[in-house]
Design a protein around this motif. Structure first.
Motif, PDB file in Angstrom:
ATOM      1  N   PRO A 198       0.913  -1.186  -0.066  1.00 43.09           N
ATOM      2  CA  PRO A 198      -0.090  -0.237  -0.047  1.00 43.09           C
ATOM      3  C   PRO A 198       0.869   1.189  -0.118  1.00 43.09           C
ATOM      4  CG  PRO A 198      -0.134  -1.104   1.985  1.00 43.09           C
ATOM      5  CD  PRO A 198       0.451  -1.982   1.240  1.00 43.09           C
ATOM      6  N   ILE A 199       0.335   2.077  -0.719  1.00 44.25           N
ATOM      7  CA  ILE A 199       1.110   3.558  -0.919  1.00 44.25           C
ATOM      8  C   ILE A 199      -0.042   4.475  -0.345  1.00 44.25           C
ATOM      9  CG2 ILE A 199       1.899   5.446  -2.284  1.00 44.25           C
ATOM     10  CD1 ILE A 199       2.691   2.998  -4.358  1.00 44.25           C
ATOM     11  N   LEU A 200       0.303   5.460   0.481  1.00 47.58           N
ATOM     12  CA  LEU A 200      -0.610   6.667   0.690  1.00 47.58           C
ATOM     13  C   LEU A 200      -0.393   7.700  -0.026  1.00 47.58           C
ATOM     14  CD1 LEU A 200      -2.841   6.885   3.179  1.00 47.58           C
ATOM     15  CD2 LEU A 200      -0.985   8.048   4.577  1.00 47.58           C
ATOM     16  N   VAL A 201      -1.643   8.198  -0.565  1.00 46.92           N
ATOM     17  CA  VAL A 201      -1.315   9.396  -1.409  1.00 46.92           C
ATOM     18  C   VAL A 201      -2.468  10.288  -1.130  1.00 46.92           C
ATOM     19  CG1 VAL A 201      -0.687   8.070  -3.614  1.00 46.92           C
ATOM     20  CG2 VAL A 201      -2.977   8.458  -3.184  1.00 46.92           C
ATOM     21  N   SER A 202      -2.281  11.568  -1.555  1.00 52.03           N
ATOM     22  CA  SER A 202      -3.401  12.631  -1.445  1.00 52.03           C
ATOM     23  C   SER A 202      -4.107  13.009  -2.612  1.00 52.03           C
ATOM     24  CB  SER A 202      -2.776  13.926  -0.638  1.00 52.03           C
ATOM     25  OG  SER A 202      -2.095  13.712   0.456  1.00 52.03           O
ATOM     26  N   VAL A 203      -5.388  13.163  -2.560  1.00 50.38           N
ATOM     27  CA  VAL A 203      -6.110  13.665  -3.871  1.00 50.38           C
ATOM     28  C   VAL A 203      -6.732  15.090  -3.307  1.00 50.38           C
ATOM     29  CG1 VAL A 203      -7.907  13.448  -5.558  1.00 50.38           C
ATOM     30  CG2 VAL A 203      -6.225  11.501  -4.682  1.00 50.38           C
ATOM     31  N   TRP A 204      -6.084  16.091  -3.430  1.00 52.43           N
ATOM     32  CA  TRP A 204      -6.536  17.435  -2.735  1.00 52.43           C
ATOM     33  C   TRP A 204      -6.550  17.309  -1.288  1.00 52.43           C
ATOM     34  CZ3 TRP A 204      -5.435  20.913  -6.162  1.00 52.43           C
ATOM     35  CH2 TRP A 204      -5.621  20.518  -7.626  1.00 52.43           C
ATOM     36  N   ASP A 205      -7.821  17.305  -0.765  1.00 56.15           N
ATOM     37  CA  ASP A 205      -7.788  17.326   0.967  1.00 56.15           C
ATOM     38  C   ASP A 205      -7.887  15.917   1.417  1.00 56.15           C
ATOM     39  OD1 ASP A 205      -7.324  20.045   0.875  1.00 56.15           O
ATOM     40  OD2 ASP A 205      -9.503  20.601   0.916  1.00 56.15           O
ATOM     41  N   ASP A 206      -8.143  14.871   0.476  1.00 59.07           N
ATOM     42  CA  ASP A 206      -8.306  13.531   1.038  1.00 59.07           C
ATOM     43  C   ASP A 206      -6.952  12.680   0.918  1.00 59.07           C
ATOM     44  OD1 ASP A 206     -10.903  14.452   1.015  1.00 59.07           O
ATOM     45  OD2 ASP A 206     -11.483  13.678  -1.041  1.00 59.07           O
ATOM     46  N   GLN A 207      -7.067  11.744   1.762  1.00 55.87           N
ATOM     47  CA  GLN A 207      -6.054  10.723   1.790  1.00 55.87           C
ATOM     48  C   GLN A 207      -6.634   9.451   1.255  1.00 55.87           C
ATOM     49  OE1 GLN A 207      -3.985  10.825   5.435  1.00 55.87           O
ATOM     50  NE2 GLN A 207      -2.184  11.766   4.428  1.00 55.87           N
ATOM     51  N   SER A 208      -5.801   8.686   0.674  1.00 52.55           N
ATOM     52  CA  SER A 208      -6.209   7.290   0.023  1.00 52.55           C
ATOM     53  C   SER A 208      -5.090   6.218  -0.073  1.00 52.55           C
ATOM     54  CB  SER A 208      -6.786   7.730  -1.516  1.00 52.55           C
ATOM     55  OG  SER A 208      -7.176   6.422  -2.081  1.00 52.55           O
ATOM     56  N   GLU A 209      -5.452   5.011   0.114  1.00 51.01           N
ATOM     57  CA  GLU A 209      -4.753   3.908  -0.106  1.00 51.01           C
ATOM     58  C   GLU A 209      -4.846   3.399  -1.262  1.00 51.01           C
ATOM     59  OE1 GLU A 209      -3.540   0.710   3.304  1.00 51.01           O
ATOM     60  OE2 GLU A 209      -5.088  -0.067   1.823  1.00 51.01           O
ATOM     61  N   VAL A 210      -3.782   3.263  -2.038  1.00 57.45           N
ATOM     62  CA  VAL A 210      -3.615   2.984  -3.502  1.00 57.45           C
ATOM     63  C   VAL A 210      -2.508   1.807  -3.663  1.00 57.45           C
ATOM     64  CG1 VAL A 210      -4.617   4.824  -4.432  1.00 57.45           C
ATOM     65  CG2 VAL A 210      -2.015   4.672  -4.098  1.00 57.45           C
ATOM     66  N   PHE A 211      -2.437   1.282  -4.748  1.00 56.52           N
ATOM     67  CA  PHE A 211      -1.312   0.172  -4.828  1.00 56.52           C
ATOM     68  C   PHE A 211      -1.097   0.124  -6.313  1.00 56.52           C
ATOM     69  CE2 PHE A 211      -4.302  -1.352  -1.684  1.00 56.52           C
ATOM     70  CZ  PHE A 211      -3.503  -2.219  -0.809  1.00 56.52           C
ATOM     71  N   GLU A 212       0.576   0.039  -6.512  1.00 54.23           N
ATOM     72  CA  GLU A 212       0.968   0.212  -7.905  1.00 54.23           C
ATOM     73  C   GLU A 212       0.652  -1.038  -8.664  1.00 54.23           C
ATOM     74  OE1 GLU A 212       5.565   0.803  -9.949  1.00 54.23           O
ATOM     75  OE2 GLU A 212       5.321   0.214  -7.716  1.00 54.23           O
ATOM     76  N   VAL A 213       0.499  -0.655  -9.933  1.00 58.19           N
ATOM     77  CA  VAL A 213      -0.207  -1.887 -10.908  1.00 58.19           C
ATOM     78  C   VAL A 213       0.876  -2.668 -11.061  1.00 58.19           C
ATOM     79  CG1 VAL A 213      -0.932  -2.219 -13.143  1.00 58.19           C
ATOM     80  CG2 VAL A 213      -1.948  -0.343 -11.890  1.00 58.19           C
ATOM     81  N   ASN A 214       1.978  -2.306 -11.499  1.00 57.04           N
ATOM     82  CA  ASN A 214       3.353  -3.345 -11.906  1.00 57.04           C
ATOM     83  C   ASN A 214       4.432  -2.401 -12.249  1.00 57.04           C
ATOM     84  OD1 ASN A 214       3.457  -3.180 -14.871  1.00 57.04           O
ATOM     85  ND2 ASN A 214       1.515  -4.329 -14.772  1.00 57.04           N
ATOM     86  N   LYS A 215       5.726  -2.773 -12.022  1.00 63.28           N
ATOM     87  CA  LYS A 215       6.909  -1.867 -12.376  1.00 63.28           C
ATOM     88  C   LYS A 215       7.132  -1.633 -13.861  1.00 63.28           C
ATOM     89  CE  LYS A 215       8.344  -1.616  -8.030  1.00 63.28           C
ATOM     90  NZ  LYS A 215       8.379  -0.549  -7.439  1.00 63.28           N
ATOM     91  N   THR A 216       6.519  -2.630 -14.577  1.00 59.48           N
ATOM     92  CA  THR A 216       6.685  -2.366 -16.171  1.00 59.48           C
ATOM     93  C   THR A 216       5.798  -1.264 -16.789  1.00 59.48           C
ATOM     94  OG1 THR A 216       7.191  -4.653 -16.423  1.00 59.48           O
ATOM     95  CG2 THR A 216       6.447  -3.730 -18.500  1.00 59.48           C
ATOM     96  N   THR A 217       4.497  -0.977 -16.053  1.00 62.31           N
ATOM     97  CA  THR A 217       3.588  -0.181 -16.536  1.00 62.31           C
ATOM     98  C   THR A 217       4.094   1.096 -15.901  1.00 62.31           C
ATOM     99  OG1 THR A 217       1.768  -1.693 -16.554  1.00 62.31           O
ATOM    100  CG2 THR A 217       1.356   0.633 -16.302  1.00 62.31           C
ATOM    101  N   SER A 218       4.617   1.237 -14.752  1.00 61.38           N
ATOM    102  CA  SER A 218       5.088   2.379 -14.141  1.00 61.38           C
ATOM    103  C   SER A 218       6.376   2.940 -15.182  1.00 61.38           C
ATOM    104  CB  SER A 218       5.667   2.424 -12.689  1.00 61.38           C
ATOM    105  OG  SER A 218       4.341   2.215 -12.002  1.00 61.38           O
ATOM    106  N   ASP A 219       7.114   2.101 -15.506  1.00 62.54           N
ATOM    107  CA  ASP A 219       8.483   2.407 -16.282  1.00 62.54           C
ATOM    108  C   ASP A 219       7.870   2.704 -17.829  1.00 62.54           C
ATOM    109  OD1 ASP A 219       9.899   1.796 -14.109  1.00 62.54           O
ATOM    110  OD2 ASP A 219      10.551  -0.353 -15.151  1.00 62.54           O
ATOM    111  N   TRP A 220       6.842   2.267 -18.102  1.00 68.95           N
ATOM    112  CA  TRP A 220       6.374   2.511 -19.655  1.00 68.95           C
ATOM    113  C   TRP A 220       5.973   4.197 -19.568  1.00 68.95           C
ATOM    114  CZ3 TRP A 220       1.733   4.340 -22.094  1.00 68.95           C
ATOM    115  CH2 TRP A 220       1.679   4.196 -23.196  1.00 68.95           C
ATOM    116  N   PHE A 221       5.268   4.480 -18.371  1.00 70.71           N
ATOM    117  CA  PHE A 221       4.665   5.731 -18.495  1.00 70.71           C
ATOM    118  C   PHE A 221       5.709   6.715 -18.166  1.00 70.71           C
ATOM    119  CE2 PHE A 221       0.126   4.227 -17.611  1.00 70.71           C
ATOM    120  CZ  PHE A 221      -0.517   4.996 -18.496  1.00 70.71           C
ATOM    121  N   SER A 222       6.681   6.401 -17.481  1.00 72.50           N
ATOM    122  CA  SER A 222       7.856   7.327 -17.009  1.00 72.50           C
ATOM    123  C   SER A 222       8.633   7.500 -18.247  1.00 72.50           C
ATOM    124  CB  SER A 222       8.817   6.621 -15.973  1.00 72.50           C
ATOM    125  OG  SER A 222       8.278   6.238 -14.763  1.00 72.50           O
ATOM    126  N   GLU A 223       8.912   6.383 -19.029  1.00 73.10           N
ATOM    127  CA  GLU A 223       9.538   6.692 -20.549  1.00 73.10           C
ATOM    128  C   GLU A 223       8.849   7.703 -21.283  1.00 73.10           C
ATOM    129  OE1 GLU A 223      11.384   4.271 -24.216  1.00 73.10           O
ATOM    130  OE2 GLU A 223      10.772   3.003 -22.318  1.00 73.10           O
TER     131      GLU A 223
END
Length: 264
Positions: A89-114
């Protein structure tokens, strides 16, 4: 001639701030339409990424293919499974709210980063209740997705037509990223809706939607200009907010379809 308002268009936006998908039907849930803004991009500081700072995001176009989501950007394509995530789990903020989210996978994150030229991750909200939003308008706490605030945005066709009459260069409803477009009879009549039914699904109107600089981004070109906010501010400004469309919550779940009529 029957001029009862009906649903003329339905859209979902699987990944926050990326392109939308036009649908003939969608399942209305508490958090929003099924698969609507359940994913978003975050930077290295776990801050959400949007078109406000990165207008190029409008060029990323998703498509749902059975149990997968395919993203097209220029001549590149990438696919990931709807149900996949890394159990960390990763804790993130969306404006004034906090939310628990999960990374989809490393390959997808790397694709968007590139593609974007900086480090980012694609994350997903999984459980109802992982993000709660306190609605001042309703004085209740809502379970919401990763949308800016409320789960649904409705726009009336006459509101857009009225705006386009004032603009030199006409725009489409895509600028406003609605979930539901209705064939309205009067401009901005949606502001004053209360409880409405669309087909068998019941929604409650929360408040007219305050618009930001994102509506000035031409989603086909990723160019930010002065319109339509400049013109809207001449007749739709209330307490420093420029209003267009209205926010809804779903109070009775079900499936809505293009062609479903609106009733009160």
């Amino acid at each position: 001639m029957d001029n009862t308002p009906f649903i003329s268009e339905i859209y979902i936006y699987p990944i926050k701030s990326l392109g939308g998908i036009s649908c003939q039907s969608a399942r209305a849930e508490e958090m929003g339409f099924e698969n609507d803004r359940r994913w978003m991009l975050i930077d290295e500081n776990n801050q959400f990424i949007s078109q406000r700072k990165h207008p190029i995001l409008s060029q990323f176009q998703p498509q749902i293919l059975e149990d997968k989501i395919e993203i097209t950007y220029q001549d590149k394509k990438h696919t990931f499974l709807i149900n996949e995530s890394i159990n960390n789990p990763i804790l993130v903020s969306v404006w004034d709210d906090q939310s628990e989210v999960f990374e989809v996978n490393k390959t997808t994150s790397d694709w968007f980063s590139e593609c974007l030229g900086f480090a980012c991750k694609l994350v997903k909200i999984i459980e109802i209740g992982d993000r709660k939003h306190k609605s001042k308008a309703l004085n209740v706490t809502l379970n919401v997705s990763l949308a800016d605030g409320y789960p649904y945005l409705l726009v009336g066709s006459e509101s857009l037509d009225h705006l386009n009459e004032k603009l030199e260069e006409k725009i489409t409803v895509a600028r406003f990223r609605p979930n539901i477009v209705i064939s309205s009879k009067r401009a901005h009549e949606e502001d004053h809706f209360g409880i409405i039914k669309l087909g068998d699904v019941t929604f409650k109107n929360v408040k007219p939607c305050a618009r930001c600089i994102m509506v000035n981004n031409d989603p086909m070109k990723s160019i930010v200009l002065k319109e339509p906010l400049k013109t809207l501010s001449t007749y739709r400004k209330v307490d420093k907010n420029v209003l267009f469309g209205t926010n809804l919550v779903c109070v009775e779940k079900g499936v809505v379809n293009v062609g479903d009529v609106l009733s009160f």
